[in-house]
Design an enzyme around this catalytic site. Structure first.
Site, PDB file in Angstrom:
ATOM      1  N   TYR A 138       4.597 -12.070   6.629  1.00 13.94           N
ATOM      2  CA  TYR A 138       3.442 -11.583   5.879  1.00 13.94           C
ATOM      3  C   TYR A 138       3.041 -12.646   4.868  1.00 13.94           C
ATOM      4  CZ  TYR A 138       0.573  -8.217   3.195  1.00 13.94           C
ATOM      5  OH  TYR A 138      -0.450  -7.563   2.560  1.00 13.94           O
ATOM      6  N   THR A 171       0.830  -1.204   0.000  1.00 13.93           N
ATOM      7  CA  THR A 171       0.000   0.000   0.000  1.00 13.93           C
ATOM      8  C   THR A 171       0.864   1.254   0.000  1.00 13.93           C
ATOM      9  OG1 THR A 171      -1.660  -1.245   1.216  1.00 13.93           O
ATOM     10  CG2 THR A 171      -1.956   1.122   1.137  1.00 13.93           C
ATOM     11  N   LYS A 212       1.398 -11.236   9.866  1.00 15.23           N
ATOM     12  CA  LYS A 212       0.304 -10.517   9.223  1.00 15.23           C
ATOM     13  C   LYS A 212      -0.347 -11.501   8.259  1.00 15.23           C
ATOM     14  CE  LYS A 212      -1.004  -6.766   6.121  1.00 15.23           C
ATOM     15  NZ  LYS A 212      -0.542  -5.691   5.198  1.00 15.23           N
ATOM     16  N   VAL A 257      -3.408  -5.056  10.718  1.00 12.63           N
ATOM     17  CA  VAL A 257      -2.617  -4.205   9.835  1.00 12.63           C
ATOM     18  C   VAL A 257      -3.504  -3.960   8.624  1.00 12.63           C
ATOM     19  CG1 VAL A 257      -0.515  -3.900   8.494  1.00 12.63           C
ATOM     20  CG2 VAL A 257      -0.449  -5.214  10.624  1.00 12.63           C
TER      21      VAL A 257
END
Length: 324
Positions: free
Chosen positions: A144, A56, A172, A212
């Protein structure tokens, strides 16, 4: 800058984090002042952690000096109030290692390490990649898992093996698989973070410690209330807090271009001066901004916001400068 006080032994990076967008100026260059203002705004409105230089944050199209400058500026601005986690993601392991080292030098409090994307390595290759990155600094690591972007999912055995590394402390999880998360939490004891805004409560229900997110750029306060309510045993209150902002969550995440729509939302509410992105992203069109604004309005996020630019944007004005 000293690290913020640990809020809980099971929340190594806080409870509510945004994968923060990276603001650019009209020419498409890094806008450090806007990034600092955004970081302060997020921390002032419920965040106790920020993730920089992730997807992002348009990490694939920002460069090493920009990444380091962004980390240093945000750590200086909010590093005594929030955890600053830096992305060290690449399908080139040596590149990821350099990113980790530069993040540590810039003052980051932790690293986010995604499974190598596009290359689709073996599980053994993923383990070797993450270990190389984790061994390159003394910073704690958040794994992640996002198979939709990486093209490969972390197997349970891989998560278990990496969870034994002394610096791997969190996950995450953007798989959307709540049942697998429950099993992973029970097996590994890692601090599990929901990686999908819309699944915060299901993940909390199986032992996750926070989120998150992306829509958190504008719904962070509601999510902070939800987590606090959950911690207090007020599940009804947690549900009210999340459902109240669901239209905004849907508007920002629905099309799958989170960086584009998050910047549009931040421009609508007056937190970012423009929604510039770098190719291959294109800035949100005025029609798309209207859709985002409608979602924010339905969630009550535009009520009483004289600082917002939503009236101007909805009337057709825009600052969606594309880089030259």
């Amino acid at each position: 800058m000293p690290m913020p006080q640990v809020t809980s032994s099971v929340r190594p990076f806080g409870a509510v984090l945004s994968a923060m967008v990276t603001p650019f100026d009209e020419a498409g260059e890094l806008d450090v002042a806007a990034a600092v203002a955004l970081a302060r705004h997020l921390v002032d409105t419920g965040h106790d952690g920020l993730v920089l230089n992730g997807t992002t944050g348009e990490a694939p199209t920002t460069h090493a000096p920009e990444k380091a400058e962004l980390i240093a500026a945000v750590v200086e601005a909010v590093g005594d109030r929030a955890y600053v986690v830096a992305g060290a993601g690449s399908n080139d392991t040596l590149h990821a290692v350099r990113m980790a080292e530069q993040a540590a030098e810039a003052g980051a409090h932790g690293l986010l390490v995604v499974s190598p994307y596009y290359s689709r390595p073996s599980q053994a290759g993923i383990v070797a990649h993450v270990r190389a990155v984790a061994d390159s600094t003394d910073l704690p690591v958040m794994l992640y898992d996002i198979p939709g972007r990486a093209g490969v999912r972390l197997s349970a055995a891989t998560v278990d093996e990496l969870g034994e590394h002394e610096r791997v402390v969190a996950m995450k999880d953007a798989t959307g698989d709540v049942a697998a998360a429950a099993r992973g939490i029970a097996r590994t004891g890692l601090a599990w973070y929901c990686g999908d805004d819309g699944l915060l409560l299901p993940f909390l229900s199986v032992g996750a410690v926070g989120v998150v997110g992306v829509a958190t750029h504008v719904v962070g306060a509601a999510f902070a209330r939800a987590v606090a309510a959950w911690d207090a045993g007020d599940t009804a209150g947690a549900l009210r807090a999340t459902t109240s902002v669901q239209p905004a969550v849907d508007a920002i995440n629905g099309a799958g271009f989170q960086a584009v729509y998050a910047k549009a939302a931040l421009e609508v509410v007056g937190v970012l001066p423009r929604r510039t992105v770098r190719l291959p992203y294109l800035p949100a069109t005025d029609d798309e901004v209207r859709d985002v604004a409608a979602g924010l309005s339905a969630a009550g996020l535009l009520d009483g916001r004289p600082d917002g630019r939503h009236d101007e944007l909805l009337a057709g004005g825009s600052r969606h400068d594309a880089p030259a």
